[in-house]
Design a protein around this motif. Sequence first.
Motif, PDB file in Angstrom:
ATOM      1  N   THR A 245       0.758  -1.154   0.156  1.00 58.26           N
ATOM      2  CA  THR A 245       0.008  -0.087   0.035  1.00 58.26           C
ATOM      3  C   THR A 245       0.947   1.164  -0.124  1.00 58.26           C
ATOM      4  O   THR A 245       1.992   1.213   0.182  1.00 58.26           O
ATOM      5  CB  THR A 245      -0.749   0.092   1.235  1.00 58.26           C
ATOM      6  N   ARG A 246       0.492   2.419  -0.246  1.00 59.29           N
ATOM      7  CA  ARG A 246       0.978   3.773  -0.282  1.00 59.29           C
ATOM      8  C   ARG A 246       1.520   3.911   1.309  1.00 59.29           C
ATOM      9  O   ARG A 246       2.877   4.241   1.295  1.00 59.29           O
ATOM     10  CB  ARG A 246       0.294   4.896  -0.488  1.00 59.29           C
TER      11      ARG A 246
ATOM     12  N   ILE B  36      18.251  12.134  -3.951  1.00 61.87           N
ATOM     13  CA  ILE B  36      18.363  11.859  -5.384  1.00 61.87           C
ATOM     14  C   ILE B  36      17.261  10.722  -5.639  1.00 61.87           C
ATOM     15  O   ILE B  36      17.480   9.559  -5.039  1.00 61.87           O
ATOM     16  CB  ILE B  36      19.367  11.764  -6.051  1.00 61.87           C
ATOM     17  N   GLY B  37      16.092  11.143  -6.142  1.00 61.26           N
ATOM     18  CA  GLY B  37      15.148   9.841  -6.337  1.00 61.26           C
ATOM     19  C   GLY B  37      15.386   9.582  -7.790  1.00 61.26           C
ATOM     20  O   GLY B  37      15.551  10.333  -8.604  1.00 61.26           O
ATOM     21  N   ILE B  38      15.337   8.289  -8.033  1.00 63.93           N
ATOM     22  CA  ILE B  38      15.833   7.493  -9.424  1.00 63.93           C
ATOM     23  C   ILE B  38      14.220   7.350 -10.041  1.00 63.93           C
ATOM     24  O   ILE B  38      13.454   6.794  -9.498  1.00 63.93           O
ATOM     25  CB  ILE B  38      16.331   6.205  -9.252  1.00 63.93           C
ATOM     26  N   ALA B  39      13.941   8.332 -11.058  1.00 64.72           N
ATOM     27  CA  ALA B  39      12.644   8.172 -11.821  1.00 64.72           C
ATOM     28  C   ALA B  39      12.540   6.942 -12.674  1.00 64.72           C
ATOM     29  O   ALA B  39      13.625   6.282 -13.041  1.00 64.72           O
ATOM     30  CB  ALA B  39      12.403   9.204 -12.717  1.00 64.72           C
ATOM     31  N   SER B  40      11.401   6.215 -12.546  1.00 64.10           N
ATOM     32  CA  SER B  40      10.185   6.954 -11.986  1.00 64.10           C
ATOM     33  C   SER B  40       9.977   6.297 -10.717  1.00 64.10           C
ATOM     34  O   SER B  40       9.211   6.983  -9.647  1.00 64.10           O
ATOM     35  CB  SER B  40       8.988   6.892 -12.885  1.00 64.10           C
ATOM     36  N   GLY B  41      10.340   5.205 -10.281  1.00 60.80           N
ATOM     37  CA  GLY B  41       9.882   4.624  -9.095  1.00 60.80           C
ATOM     38  C   GLY B  41      10.429   5.215  -7.632  1.00 60.80           C
ATOM     39  O   GLY B  41       9.674   4.853  -6.663  1.00 60.80           O
TER      40      GLY B  41
ATOM     41  N   PHE C 185       3.821  -1.243  -7.311  1.00 68.19           N
ATOM     42  CA  PHE C 185       3.757  -0.446  -6.554  1.00 68.19           C
ATOM     43  C   PHE C 185       2.641   0.625  -6.655  1.00 68.19           C
ATOM     44  O   PHE C 185       2.092   0.316  -7.879  1.00 68.19           O
ATOM     45  CB  PHE C 185       4.871   0.534  -6.632  1.00 68.19           C
ATOM     46  N   PRO C 186       2.331   1.347  -5.464  1.00 63.29           N
ATOM     47  CA  PRO C 186       1.079   1.958  -5.672  1.00 63.29           C
ATOM     48  C   PRO C 186       0.859   3.432  -6.779  1.00 63.29           C
ATOM     49  O   PRO C 186      -0.040   3.718  -7.040  1.00 63.29           O
ATOM     50  CB  PRO C 186       0.728   2.585  -4.297  1.00 63.29           C
TER      51      PRO C 186
END
Length: 185
Positions: free
Chosen positions: A21-22, A47-52, A163-164
């Motif tokens: 869940t989220r 740093i977030g790796i797009a997109s997940g 993933f949500p």
Amino acid sequence: MTDTPYAARRVFVQRVPFAPTRYQCFDAARLIAESVVGAEPEVSCVIGIASGGIEPARLMANYLKVPFHSVRAKHNKGDALWQQATGNVEVLVDGTLPDRFAGTVLLVDDIAGTGATFSAVTAALSRRLDGGSAIMSAALFRNRGCPQPPDRWAWTVDDWVVFPWETPHRGPTQPLPPLRRVRTR
């Protein structure tokens, strides 16, 4: 742009996918962020790796009160269940990313399937690190077949994860075990 070959294979028992869940994902992101408080050198950005990795990375950056950035990396051919990664990771670093990083850069993705994405993005960012700086990797999930786990992760799985923030799975899903602790390499 970086293109890195990688030969590891993800493990899928192919029962039914996990569908966190989220709330479970955000709780895991919060726990991972808590686990890096006090890191030396101190976390200076996420740093977030797009997109997940975008949603968990934003949450971690907000929790740590540090800047958020993103990079794009792709090696899956699509969203079909139980596909193996190609091993060829394309990394796109756009012009909005700082030229230099000090402290610890927390690099976040939703899952470490083989470790190829973390390796490719780390290689692409390494020339931007100041002396004494470091990159720390974190993922919500680690596939059991991942030979090079991230520095921190919440769950180890042996099946596909939906993933949500992805297209919902229309069939049955399996529950996650309770999150008891953040795992470290």
